[in-house]
Scaffold this motif. Sequence first.
Motif, mmCIF file in Angstrom:
data_model
loop_
_atom_site.group_PDB
_atom_site.id
_atom_site.type_symbol
_atom_site.label_atom_id
_atom_site.label_comp_id
_atom_site.label_asym_id
_atom_site.label_seq_id
_atom_site.Cartn_x
_atom_site.Cartn_y
_atom_site.Cartn_z
ATOM 1 N N PHE A 18 5.113 19.544 -10.959
ATOM 2 C CA PHE A 18 4.060 19.417 -9.960
ATOM 3 C C PHE A 18 4.317 18.183 -9.104
ATOM 4 C CE2 PHE A 18 2.033 21.792 -13.385
ATOM 5 C CZ PHE A 18 1.516 22.860 -12.686
ATOM 6 N N PRO A 19 3.838 18.194 -7.845
ATOM 7 C CA PRO A 19 4.022 17.006 -7.008
ATOM 8 C C PRO A 19 3.217 15.820 -7.547
ATOM 9 C CG PRO A 19 2.618 18.589 -5.901
ATOM 10 C CD PRO A 19 3.130 19.257 -7.147
ATOM 11 N N VAL A 20 3.683 14.635 -7.255
ATOM 12 C CA VAL A 20 3.008 13.415 -7.675
ATOM 13 C C VAL A 20 2.791 12.555 -6.443
ATOM 14 C CG1 VAL A 20 3.230 11.329 -9.069
ATOM 15 C CG2 VAL A 20 4.066 13.488 -9.957
ATOM 16 N N ARG A 21 1.621 11.959 -6.330
ATOM 17 C CA ARG A 21 1.292 11.081 -5.213
ATOM 18 C C ARG A 21 0.821 9.742 -5.760
ATOM 19 N NH1 ARG A 21 3.858 14.480 -3.219
ATOM 20 N NH2 ARG A 21 3.191 16.062 -1.743
ATOM 21 N N SER A 22 0.910 8.700 -4.949
ATOM 22 C CA SER A 22 0.456 7.376 -5.351
ATOM 23 C C SER A 22 -0.837 7.022 -4.628
ATOM 24 C CB SER A 22 1.508 6.325 -5.008
ATOM 25 O OG SER A 22 2.673 6.539 -5.745
ATOM 26 N N CYS A 23 -1.776 6.490 -5.369
ATOM 27 C CA CYS A 23 -3.042 6.030 -4.795
ATOM 28 C C CYS A 23 -2.780 4.724 -4.048
ATOM 29 C CB CYS A 23 -4.046 5.808 -5.922
ATOM 30 S SG CYS A 23 -5.577 5.020 -5.394
ATOM 31 N N ILE A 24 -3.234 4.625 -2.800
ATOM 32 C CA ILE A 24 -3.006 3.395 -2.057
ATOM 33 C C ILE A 24 -3.971 2.292 -2.462
ATOM 34 C CG2 ILE A 24 -2.003 4.590 -0.097
ATOM 35 C CD1 ILE A 24 -4.574 3.924 1.439
ATOM 36 N N GLY A 25 -4.960 2.638 -3.284
ATOM 37 C CA GLY A 25 -5.906 1.642 -3.773
ATOM 38 C C GLY A 25 -5.388 0.917 -5.003
ATOM 39 N N CYS A 26 -5.049 1.676 -6.036
ATOM 40 C CA CYS A 26 -4.596 1.083 -7.295
ATOM 41 C C CYS A 26 -3.088 1.184 -7.499
ATOM 42 C CB CYS A 26 -5.306 1.736 -8.475
ATOM 43 S SG CYS A 26 -4.893 3.488 -8.727
ATOM 44 N N ARG A 27 -2.420 1.976 -6.658
ATOM 45 C CA ARG A 27 -0.974 2.174 -6.673
ATOM 46 C C ARG A 27 -0.472 2.933 -7.910
ATOM 47 N NH1 ARG A 27 -1.016 -3.588 -4.931
ATOM 48 N NH2 ARG A 27 -0.920 -3.541 -2.676
ATOM 49 N N LYS A 28 -1.369 3.616 -8.602
ATOM 50 C CA LYS A 28 -0.963 4.432 -9.750
ATOM 51 C C LYS A 28 -0.622 5.834 -9.276
ATOM 52 C CE LYS A 28 -3.565 1.884 -13.144
ATOM 53 N NZ LYS A 28 -4.666 1.886 -14.091
ATOM 54 N N TRP A 73 -3.155 8.884 0.158
ATOM 55 C CA TRP A 73 -3.850 9.432 -1.004
ATOM 56 C C TRP A 73 -4.546 8.313 -1.757
ATOM 57 C CZ3 TRP A 73 -3.537 14.690 -2.084
ATOM 58 C CH2 TRP A 73 -2.610 15.415 -1.320
ATOM 59 N N LEU A 74 -5.734 8.610 -2.288
ATOM 60 C CA LEU A 74 -6.423 7.611 -3.082
ATOM 61 C C LEU A 74 -7.412 8.261 -4.030
ATOM 62 C CD1 LEU A 74 -9.272 5.766 -1.307
ATOM 63 C CD2 LEU A 74 -8.071 7.581 -0.138
ATOM 64 N N HIS A 75 -7.696 7.539 -5.128
ATOM 65 C CA HIS A 75 -8.764 7.935 -6.034
ATOM 66 C C HIS A 75 -10.081 7.586 -5.357
ATOM 67 C CE1 HIS A 75 -5.518 7.099 -9.082
ATOM 68 N NE2 HIS A 75 -5.946 8.286 -9.473
ATOM 69 N N LYS A 76 -11.092 8.360 -5.614
ATOM 70 C CA LYS A 76 -12.414 8.098 -5.023
ATOM 71 C C LYS A 76 -12.905 6.702 -5.394
ATOM 72 C CE LYS A 76 -16.722 10.566 -4.273
ATOM 73 N NZ LYS A 76 -17.479 11.777 -4.583
ATOM 74 N N LYS A 77 -12.675 6.293 -6.637
ATOM 75 C CA LYS A 77 -13.145 4.990 -7.106
ATOM 76 C C LYS A 77 -12.370 3.815 -6.494
ATOM 77 C CE LYS A 77 -10.129 4.996 -11.078
ATOM 78 N NZ LYS A 77 -9.974 4.955 -12.493
ATOM 79 N N CYS A 78 -11.210 4.092 -5.902
ATOM 80 C CA CYS A 78 -10.364 3.030 -5.349
ATOM 81 C C CYS A 78 -10.568 2.805 -3.855
ATOM 82 C CB CYS A 78 -8.888 3.348 -5.601
ATOM 83 S SG CYS A 78 -8.455 3.488 -7.341
ATOM 84 N N ALA A 79 -11.428 3.584 -3.219
ATOM 85 C CA ALA A 79 -11.588 3.531 -1.762
ATOM 86 C C ALA A 79 -12.044 2.165 -1.268
ATOM 87 C CB ALA A 79 -12.549 4.618 -1.303
ATOM 88 N N GLY A 130 -11.758 -0.803 -2.585
ATOM 89 C CA GLY A 130 -10.695 -1.792 -2.731
ATOM 90 C C GLY A 130 -9.611 -1.629 -1.680
ATOM 91 N N ALA A 131 -9.272 -0.374 -1.377
ATOM 92 C CA ALA A 131 -8.253 -0.100 -0.363
ATOM 93 C C ALA A 131 -8.737 -0.525 1.020
ATOM 94 C CB ALA A 131 -7.889 1.383 -0.366
ATOM 95 N N ILE A 132 -10.013 -0.289 1.309
ATOM 96 C CA ILE A 132 -10.585 -0.694 2.595
ATOM 97 C C ILE A 132 -10.592 -2.221 2.691
ATOM 98 C CG2 ILE A 132 -12.706 -0.766 3.965
ATOM 99 C CD1 ILE A 132 -13.309 2.069 2.809
ATOM 100 N N GLY A 133 -11.004 -2.863 1.621
ATOM 101 C CA GLY A 133 -11.110 -4.320 1.606
ATOM 102 C C GLY A 133 -9.795 -5.039 1.833
ATOM 103 N N ARG A 134 -8.732 -4.510 1.301
ATOM 104 C CA ARG A 134 -7.452 -5.199 1.469
ATOM 105 C C ARG A 134 -6.606 -4.666 2.624
ATOM 106 N NH1 ARG A 134 -4.877 -1.652 -2.398
ATOM 107 N NH2 ARG A 134 -2.748 -1.750 -1.651
ATOM 108 N N GLY A 135 -7.156 -3.757 3.409
ATOM 109 C CA GLY A 135 -6.450 -3.270 4.598
ATOM 110 C C GLY A 135 -5.307 -2.322 4.297
ATOM 111 N N ALA A 136 -5.388 -1.603 3.201
ATOM 112 C CA ALA A 136 -4.305 -0.703 2.799
ATOM 113 C C ALA A 136 -4.096 0.445 3.789
ATOM 114 C CB ALA A 136 -4.584 -0.143 1.403
#
Length: 85
Positions: free
Chosen positions: A8-18, A49-55, A57-63
Amino acid sequence: MSQLDSSFPVRSCIGCRKKANPAALIRVVLIDGKLVPDIKGGAPGRGAWLHKKCAEGAIGRGAFRFAFKQDEAIDVSELLKFLES
């Protein structure tokens, strides 16, 4: 089957980078300077791509500016509306 099965495809969350399966993430695209959730998965162009819970944090750091290679600020109001619903 592991969560990151290689078939399956894998993507990285831009918030937590997992890394995660796309089904566990939200894809967002940049349309006319606005960050819009791509719910159906068919929007053209670069996506992030991002997890809902990481949004927040991603906004705050300008990801998103980095992910979409933008010099100016990005309007995140559409994403915030989606997350609140």
